[in-house]
Design a protein around this motif. Structure first.
Motif, PDB file in Angstrom:
ATOM      1  N   GLY A  30       0.917  -1.434  -0.271  1.00  0.00           N
ATOM      2  CA  GLY A  30       0.169  -0.172  -0.058  1.00  0.00           C
ATOM      3  C   GLY A  30       0.890   1.367   0.013  1.00  0.00           C
ATOM      4  O   GLY A  30       0.427   2.311  -0.702  1.00  0.00           O
ATOM      5  N   ILE A  31       1.620   1.400   0.283  1.00  0.00           N
ATOM      6  CA  ILE A  31       2.682   2.555   1.052  1.00  0.00           C
ATOM      7  C   ILE A  31       3.946   2.576  -0.341  1.00  0.00           C
ATOM      8  O   ILE A  31       4.033   3.366  -0.472  1.00  0.00           O
ATOM      9  CB  ILE A  31       3.995   2.902   2.202  1.00  0.00           C
ATOM     10  CG1 ILE A  31       2.649   2.970   3.953  1.00  0.00           C
ATOM     11  CG2 ILE A  31       4.780   3.566   1.761  1.00  0.00           C
ATOM     12  CD1 ILE A  31       3.080   2.873   5.015  1.00  0.00           C
ATOM     13  N   PHE A  36       5.198   5.090  -4.792  1.00  0.00           N
ATOM     14  CA  PHE A  36       5.477   5.161  -7.139  1.00  0.00           C
ATOM     15  C   PHE A  36       4.377   5.810  -7.603  1.00  0.00           C
ATOM     16  O   PHE A  36       5.082   6.466  -8.100  1.00  0.00           O
ATOM     17  CB  PHE A  36       4.863   3.327  -7.074  1.00  0.00           C
ATOM     18  CG  PHE A  36       4.937   3.260  -8.606  1.00  0.00           C
ATOM     19  CD1 PHE A  36       5.539   3.168  -9.220  1.00  0.00           C
ATOM     20  CD2 PHE A  36       3.499   3.615  -9.366  1.00  0.00           C
ATOM     21  CE1 PHE A  36       6.553   2.761 -10.455  1.00  0.00           C
ATOM     22  CE2 PHE A  36       3.414   3.087 -10.780  1.00  0.00           C
ATOM     23  CZ  PHE A  36       5.483   2.456 -11.185  1.00  0.00           C
ATOM     24  N   ALA A  37       3.124   5.739  -7.289  1.00  0.00           N
ATOM     25  CA  ALA A  37       2.279   6.896  -7.650  1.00  0.00           C
ATOM     26  C   ALA A  37       2.902   9.073  -7.508  1.00  0.00           C
ATOM     27  O   ALA A  37       2.845   9.441  -8.251  1.00  0.00           O
ATOM     28  CB  ALA A  37       1.167   7.470  -6.778  1.00  0.00           C
ATOM     29  N   ALA A  52       7.830   0.418 -12.927  1.00  0.00           N
ATOM     30  CA  ALA A  52       6.824  -0.923 -11.604  1.00  0.00           C
ATOM     31  C   ALA A  52       7.632  -2.326 -11.883  1.00  0.00           C
ATOM     32  O   ALA A  52       8.112  -2.772 -10.392  1.00  0.00           O
ATOM     33  CB  ALA A  52       5.854  -1.187 -12.476  1.00  0.00           C
ATOM     34  N   ALA A  53       8.253  -3.090 -13.435  1.00  0.00           N
ATOM     35  CA  ALA A  53       8.975  -3.861 -13.130  1.00  0.00           C
ATOM     36  C   ALA A  53       9.908  -4.185 -12.666  1.00  0.00           C
ATOM     37  O   ALA A  53      11.072  -5.111 -12.191  1.00  0.00           O
ATOM     38  CB  ALA A  53       8.529  -4.608 -15.050  1.00  0.00           C
ATOM     39  N   VAL A 165      -1.748   1.615 -10.380  1.00  0.00           N
ATOM     40  CA  VAL A 165      -1.872   2.879  -9.588  1.00  0.00           C
ATOM     41  C   VAL A 165      -0.687   3.268 -11.277  1.00  0.00           C
ATOM     42  O   VAL A 165      -1.166   4.299 -11.874  1.00  0.00           O
ATOM     43  CB  VAL A 165      -0.952   2.386  -8.834  1.00  0.00           C
ATOM     44  CG1 VAL A 165      -0.027   4.615  -8.917  1.00  0.00           C
ATOM     45  CG2 VAL A 165      -1.226   2.259  -7.529  1.00  0.00           C
ATOM     46  N   ALA A 166       0.218   2.813 -11.967  1.00  0.00           N
ATOM     47  CA  ALA A 166       1.207   2.601 -13.307  1.00  0.00           C
ATOM     48  C   ALA A 166      -0.819   3.020 -14.461  1.00  0.00           C
ATOM     49  O   ALA A 166      -0.771   3.799 -15.266  1.00  0.00           O
ATOM     50  CB  ALA A 166       1.448   1.818 -13.855  1.00  0.00           C
TER      51      ALA A 166
END
Length: 210
Positions: A30-31, A36-37, A52-53, A165-166
């Motif tokens: 979650g964090i 990331f966002a 992300a990968a 998110v992405a």
């Protein structure tokens, strides 16, 4: 005979579930998603998916190395597994207490455009300690299947959340209350697991000393 086999299988499954919950709580997808966002704000969807990968792969490599080599390093330096479980349990308990009392928003980086804080958060010294403790508790210097399984599940979950998110519009960073509540609940789990590891290690150490 059949009952004994069923009990052994159940204990093994319980160990895996316990390990997965522990590593998931420490990595805290979650964090990681919130970090990331913020770091990826304004970038294209393709770049977000690539990053992300990359982040997930970096976390996977760090934690896998810790699981495979951590216990052997302890053996090399003459530190008993029981003693490390006590110390590692103490660190986990401290991390769990910090998660219970800490504001998760403070863990998010102020400087955007960098995935390093995310990777350092997910594969933090506390997470590495937890992975090594799991490896020491369940492998006895053999292949740490339980710890590796927990790592794969935790990293895959974190990657999946980052992908979600992405793919979402990046205009809002809501859900703070839910994220804070989830973090505190995970902190309680980590605290309990740390106490359990410490007590198990202490009990085994005392038994061997006697």
């Amino acid at each position: 005979m059949g009952g004994h086999k069923k009990t052994t299988v159940w204990v093994g499954m319980n160990d895996h579930i316990q390990a997965i919950v522990t590593v998931l709580s420490l990595v805290n997808p979650g964090i990681c998603a919130a970090m990331f966002a913020k770091a990826e704000a304004g970038r294209s969807r393709g770049s977000k998916l690539t990053d992300a990968a990359k982040a997930a792969m970096a976390i996977l490599v760090i934690l896998t190395v810790a699981a495979l080599a951590g216990a052997r390093l302890l053996h090399l330096f003459g530190v008993s597994l029981d003693a490390f479980m006590v110390a590692g349990g103490g660190v986990l308990a401290w991390m769990g207490f910090s998660m219970l009392s800490h504001q998760p928003a403070d863990s998010e980086p102020d400087a955007a455009q960098s995935l390093t804080p995310l990777i350092m958060f997910a594969a933090s010294p506390g997470t590495i300690t937890g992975v090594i403790t799991l490896s020491a508790a369940h492998s006895q210097l053999k292949l740490p299947v339980t710890a590796l399984t927990a790592i794969v599940v935790a990293v895959a979950s974190t990657w999946l959340v980052m992908v979600i998110v992405a793919c979402l519009p990046g205009r809002r960073h809501g859900g703070g209350f839910l994220r804070d509540t989830l973090t505190r609940f995970m902190g309680l789990i980590v605290l309990a697991m740390g106490v359990q590891f410490a007590l198990t290690g202490y009990h085994a150490f005392v038994q061997k000393a006697m």
